[in-house]
Design a protein around this motif. Sequence first.
Motif, PDB file in Angstrom:
ATOM      1  N   GLY A   1       0.795  -1.224   0.000  1.00 26.47           N
ATOM      2  CA  GLY A   1       0.000   0.000   0.000  1.00 26.47           C
ATOM      3  C   GLY A   1       0.828   1.275   0.000  1.00 26.47           C
ATOM      4  O   GLY A   1       0.328   2.353  -0.304  1.00 26.47           O
ATOM      5  N   THR A   2       2.110   1.156   0.300  1.00 25.13           N
ATOM      6  CA  THR A   2       2.945   2.352   0.398  1.00 25.13           C
ATOM      7  C   THR A   2       3.401   2.847  -0.971  1.00 25.13           C
ATOM      8  O   THR A   2       3.926   3.942  -1.085  1.00 25.13           O
ATOM      9  CB  THR A   2       4.214   2.066   1.218  1.00 25.13           C
ATOM     10  OG1 THR A   2       4.971   1.055   0.535  1.00 25.13           O
ATOM     11  CG2 THR A   2       3.893   1.578   2.616  1.00 25.13           C
ATOM     12  N   GLY A   3       3.230   2.029  -1.983  1.00 25.90           N
ATOM     13  CA  GLY A   3       3.704   2.424  -3.309  1.00 25.90           C
ATOM     14  C   GLY A   3       4.984   1.708  -3.692  1.00 25.90           C
ATOM     15  O   GLY A   3       5.379   1.687  -4.856  1.00 25.90           O
ATOM     16  N   LEU A   4       5.635   1.116  -2.716  1.00 29.00           N
ATOM     17  CA  LEU A   4       6.863   0.350  -2.951  1.00 29.00           C
ATOM     18  C   LEU A   4       6.575  -0.802  -3.913  1.00 29.00           C
ATOM     19  O   LEU A   4       5.580  -1.486  -3.782  1.00 29.00           O
ATOM     20  CB  LEU A   4       7.314  -0.222  -1.603  1.00 29.00           C
ATOM     21  CG  LEU A   4       8.766  -0.575  -1.366  1.00 29.00           C
ATOM     22  CD1 LEU A   4       9.645   0.653  -1.487  1.00 29.00           C
ATOM     23  CD2 LEU A   4       8.902  -1.175   0.037  1.00 29.00           C
ATOM     24  N   ARG A   5       7.465  -1.000  -4.887  1.00 29.48           N
ATOM     25  CA  ARG A   5       7.240  -2.082  -5.853  1.00 29.48           C
ATOM     26  C   ARG A   5       8.353  -3.128  -5.795  1.00 29.48           C
ATOM     27  O   ARG A   5       9.432  -2.868  -5.274  1.00 29.48           O
ATOM     28  CB  ARG A   5       7.124  -1.503  -7.263  1.00 29.48           C
ATOM     29  CG  ARG A   5       5.740  -0.896  -7.518  1.00 29.48           C
ATOM     30  CD  ARG A   5       5.716  -0.097  -8.790  1.00 29.48           C
ATOM     31  NE  ARG A   5       6.653   1.017  -8.697  1.00 29.48           N
ATOM     32  CZ  ARG A   5       7.180   1.624  -9.747  1.00 29.48           C
ATOM     33  NH1 ARG A   5       6.878   1.234 -10.967  1.00 29.48           N
ATOM     34  NH2 ARG A   5       8.011   2.631  -9.581  1.00 29.48           N
ATOM     35  N   ILE A   6       8.035  -4.281  -6.365  1.00 32.52           N
ATOM     36  CA  ILE A   6       8.924  -5.426  -6.268  1.00 32.52           C
ATOM     37  C   ILE A   6       9.379  -5.866  -7.654  1.00 32.52           C
ATOM     38  O   ILE A   6       8.589  -5.929  -8.584  1.00 32.52           O
ATOM     39  CB  ILE A   6       8.170  -6.633  -5.646  1.00 32.52           C
ATOM     40  CG1 ILE A   6       7.595  -6.274  -4.279  1.00 32.52           C
ATOM     41  CG2 ILE A   6       9.075  -7.859  -5.542  1.00 32.52           C
ATOM     42  CD1 ILE A   6       8.619  -5.891  -3.265  1.00 32.52           C
ATOM     43  N   SER A   7      10.644  -6.170  -7.755  1.00 32.25           N
ATOM     44  CA  SER A   7      11.158  -6.773  -8.977  1.00 32.25           C
ATOM     45  C   SER A   7      11.884  -8.059  -8.593  1.00 32.25           C
ATOM     46  O   SER A   7      12.558  -8.105  -7.569  1.00 32.25           O
ATOM     47  CB  SER A   7      12.127  -5.803  -9.658  1.00 32.25           C
ATOM     48  OG  SER A   7      12.733  -6.420 -10.777  1.00 32.25           O
ATOM     49  N   ILE A   8      11.736  -9.086  -9.397  1.00 28.73           N
ATOM     50  CA  ILE A   8      12.510 -10.303  -9.148  1.00 28.73           C
ATOM     51  C   ILE A   8      13.753 -10.253 -10.029  1.00 28.73           C
ATOM     52  O   ILE A   8      13.648 -10.165 -11.255  1.00 28.73           O
ATOM     53  CB  ILE A   8      11.689 -11.567  -9.466  1.00 28.73           C
ATOM     54  CG1 ILE A   8      10.503 -11.673  -8.504  1.00 28.73           C
ATOM     55  CG2 ILE A   8      12.559 -12.819  -9.370  1.00 28.73           C
ATOM     56  CD1 ILE A   8       9.573 -12.830  -8.807  1.00 28.73           C
ATOM     57  N   GLY A   9      14.894 -10.266  -9.396  1.00 33.73           N
ATOM     58  CA  GLY A   9      16.153 -10.224 -10.138  1.00 33.73           C
ATOM     59  C   GLY A   9      16.564 -11.609 -10.599  1.00 33.73           C
ATOM     60  O   GLY A   9      16.097 -12.614 -10.069  1.00 33.73           O
ATOM     61  N   HIS A  10      17.425 -11.658 -11.582  1.00 33.24           N
ATOM     62  CA  HIS A  10      17.975 -12.923 -12.096  1.00 33.24           C
ATOM     63  C   HIS A  10      16.875 -13.909 -12.443  1.00 33.24           C
ATOM     64  O   HIS A  10      16.993 -15.111 -12.173  1.00 33.24           O
ATOM     65  CB  HIS A  10      18.922 -13.575 -11.082  1.00 33.24           C
ATOM     66  CG  HIS A  10      19.973 -12.662 -10.593  1.00 33.24           C
ATOM     67  ND1 HIS A  10      20.988 -12.194 -11.394  1.00 33.24           N
ATOM     68  CD2 HIS A  10      20.171 -12.092  -9.374  1.00 33.24           C
ATOM     69  CE1 HIS A  10      21.758 -11.395 -10.687  1.00 33.24           C
ATOM     70  NE2 HIS A  10      21.287 -11.305  -9.471  1.00 33.24           N
ATOM     71  N   PHE A  11      15.793 -13.429 -13.003  1.00 30.10           N
ATOM     72  CA  PHE A  11      14.690 -14.335 -13.284  1.00 30.10           C
ATOM     73  C   PHE A  11      15.126 -15.418 -14.254  1.00 30.10           C
ATOM     74  O   PHE A  11      15.745 -15.150 -15.277  1.00 30.10           O
ATOM     75  CB  PHE A  11      13.486 -13.577 -13.863  1.00 30.10           C
ATOM     76  CG  PHE A  11      12.277 -14.453 -14.029  1.00 30.10           C
ATOM     77  CD1 PHE A  11      11.501 -14.774 -12.934  1.00 30.10           C
ATOM     78  CD2 PHE A  11      11.954 -14.990 -15.256  1.00 30.10           C
ATOM     79  CE1 PHE A  11      10.405 -15.612 -13.063  1.00 30.10           C
ATOM     80  CE2 PHE A  11      10.857 -15.832 -15.398  1.00 30.10           C
ATOM     81  CZ  PHE A  11      10.089 -16.145 -14.293  1.00 30.10           C
ATOM     82  N   GLY A  12      14.772 -16.631 -13.924  1.00 27.91           N
ATOM     83  CA  GLY A  12      15.156 -17.762 -14.759  1.00 27.91           C
ATOM     84  C   GLY A  12      16.297 -18.555 -14.170  1.00 27.91           C
ATOM     85  O   GLY A  12      16.580 -19.651 -14.605  1.00 27.91           O
ATOM     86  N   ALA A  13      16.948 -17.992 -13.169  1.00 29.72           N
ATOM     87  CA  ALA A  13      18.078 -18.699 -12.575  1.00 29.72           C
ATOM     88  C   ALA A  13      17.755 -19.117 -11.149  1.00 29.72           C
ATOM     89  O   ALA A  13      16.962 -18.471 -10.469  1.00 29.72           O
ATOM     90  CB  ALA A  13      19.316 -17.810 -12.574  1.00 29.72           C
ATOM     91  N   GLY A  14      18.392 -20.170 -10.712  1.00 29.01           N
ATOM     92  CA  GLY A  14      18.280 -20.599  -9.319  1.00 29.01           C
ATOM     93  C   GLY A  14      16.842 -20.720  -8.869  1.00 29.01           C
ATOM     94  O   GLY A  14      16.032 -21.362  -9.514  1.00 29.01           O
ATOM     95  N   ARG A  15      16.532 -20.063  -7.774  1.00 31.15           N
ATOM     96  CA  ARG A  15      15.184 -20.189  -7.243  1.00 31.15           C
ATOM     97  C   ARG A  15      14.234 -19.137  -7.804  1.00 31.15           C
ATOM     98  O   ARG A  15      13.069 -19.089  -7.428  1.00 31.15           O
ATOM     99  CB  ARG A  15      15.221 -20.101  -5.720  1.00 31.15           C
ATOM    100  CG  ARG A  15      15.855 -21.341  -5.082  1.00 31.15           C
ATOM    101  CD  ARG A  15      15.521 -21.428  -3.615  1.00 31.15           C
ATOM    102  NE  ARG A  15      16.144 -20.362  -2.847  1.00 31.15           N
ATOM    103  CZ  ARG A  15      15.666 -19.877  -1.705  1.00 31.15           C
ATOM    104  NH1 ARG A  15      14.559 -20.345  -1.207  1.00 31.15           N
ATOM    105  NH2 ARG A  15      16.299 -18.933  -1.068  1.00 31.15           N
ATOM    106  N   ALA A  16      14.773 -18.234  -8.638  1.00 26.71           N
ATOM    107  CA  ALA A  16      13.917 -17.191  -9.193  1.00 26.71           C
ATOM    108  C   ALA A  16      13.140 -17.766 -10.370  1.00 26.71           C
ATOM    109  O   ALA A  16      13.395 -17.448 -11.519  1.00 26.71           O
ATOM    110  CB  ALA A  16      14.744 -15.982  -9.619  1.00 26.71           C
ATOM    111  N   GLY A  17      12.225 -18.636 -10.046  1.00 33.90           N
ATOM    112  CA  GLY A  17      11.500 -19.346 -11.091  1.00 33.90           C
ATOM    113  C   GLY A  17      10.055 -18.911 -11.199  1.00 33.90           C
ATOM    114  O   GLY A  17       9.630 -17.907 -10.639  1.00 33.90           O
TER     115      GLY A  17
END
Lengths: 398, 247
Positions: free
Chosen positions: A295-311
């Motif tokens: 709700g604060t406006g803070l946003r999320i990005s997933i880094g290294h998508f496709g590698a390791g656990r970033a699936g």
Amino acid sequence: MSSLIHLIYSSAAAHSLQDEDLVRLLEQSRKNNEQTGITGMLLYENGSFFQILEGPPEAVEALYQRISRDERHTKAVTIIREPIARRTFGEWTMGFANLGSHELDAIVGLNDFFAGGSSFTQLSSGRAKKLLTAFRKGRWRSKVKNRTLVQPQDGEPTALEQLESSYDSRVSFAFQPIIDAAEKKIIAHEAIIRGHKNEALSTILPILCEQEWSRFDTSCRITAIRKAAHLGLRAELHLNFMARQVDDAHIAIQAILEAAEHNSINLNRIVLEIDQDQLVGDSQRFAQILEAYRGTGLRISIGHFGAGRAGLKLLETLRPEMISLNTQLVRDVDVNGARQAIVRGAVQTCDDLGIDIIAKDIQSDEEYQWFVDEGVSFFQGDLVESIAFEKSLNSHCL
Amino acid sequence: MNLVLPKFSFAFQPIINVEAGKIESFEALVRGANGESAGQVFQQVPEAKKYYFDELLRTEAIPLAMKLGVTCHLNLNLLPRCIEVSKTAISSTIEIAEKIGFPTEHIILEVTESEIINDAERFSHAVNHYRNFGINFAIDDFGAGFSGLNLLAEFQPDSIKIDMYLVRNIDSDGPRQAIVRGIIRTCQDLGIDIIAEGIETDDEYQWLFDEGIELFQGYFFAKPGFEHLPSPFFPNHSVSLGFHPNT
């Protein structure tokens, strides 16, 4: 008049303690202390204990001997053992606080942590109080090793400043632009940690223990926010989130909120780039913590998508606003059919979910063009600016 | 050596092709001698014998499948580390098949995504040799957490099995739908077959079928049959008894 001493020590928790472990520890000590006439307080923060014991010398010594042998602690450091005229914590068989960095900052109003007890400001201004103040300023963290703690400055540094200053001398940031190729503009800068002479992170820091990592990681973002504000960067700000422990996320995000406010940066300009492989703990729980700040406006990005656990599963659990593709998927994509197929699938999924894709670390015109043709328009990398802007914006990035 | 290992047998669960109305394969699932769960069996396997046991399971499953009349494909599980630990990890499987006359090109080795991820290139290199024998490879539990995506860049299996967590309630779950659509896109581009496993409801099945998936496995079609080959339920098709190996 019977003699009294106080003994103040710090130690490191041998294992990370859950709330219920702490409660058990405390119940046990309160019961014992009542019988032996010991009073005091126990602070616990993120793996560090700081305890003040006061009472008859024999009782205090015996208890401390027992504590030293207790397997729940290691690295017990006796800070002071001296006679006192009167008890500072007379009413408390063992006051207790489990503190986060921010709660430490609020230690002046310590009464929040002691139901029905006196407040910190009412404590007599003896050594116990001074040491508590020192603890609040980041001293006496037994878990912290191989590092000289920065002396507290004059005045009353906030916990944030304290945290930041302890690493500030070593780190700086490069701000790498993320561009929108379609709009031909810089949409964001990623704060990339560097040494003061632009060295890579690995070369500037000694190996940090787990708890230290979280503190370091938090301090980095505070510094990055301050520097971004100082540089007058107007685009969005991408901050790496490398916290090791899921449970530290609250504190880490609170610190961002404070630093952003302090530097007048609107939270909707900040994107947290999550490095899932650095994170220890349950990603569901991490998602819940993030949820509270959505709700604060803070946003999320997933880094290294496709590698390791970033699936793929993370797209569902974390519901990021954007992802950045792992370098491995980007490299030579123009001539690698498997990577193309994978990226096309990811583009399809992200389109469906309203997730932006950033292609990072583009190194050739061909790679860049392939992504543009697939409808990806956000890019980051040394060569991208010159490719996309025909070198026109290269010098404007900072 | 064998003394400390638990007694085991197998249950077989069909993988069906709903478009063709036939059984495509049976997956051999380890069970205790009296039908105990796979978990119970593995609990009794000493860590040191884990890979030996893994290899043993394959060589035992093939004769049983043959005896029960499996004429379609046979899916067998493989721990990828087994290849590093034992030189005969896959060759012993081939040997048995050749010895008893089970076609090696009917064998599909299933490898869990999370277990290969660390060194996909090496794994790919190690197993490609066996493709010459007709052995097929499948990635199991695809999308389960570790990123299967990078894995596909290094190693393209013949098929993937979409993890059941993605399948569960997919008919009403937008993010899962988007993820599965992306997987389908990628696999179509790479010529990789997709099997949806763990199907429990008609709604799950329908959604996946409408997206073009043809291969299915799950309770909705057939539960694993202990030491026998169960007849699956074929939705949208009259039960095609003629295709059943036992009839």
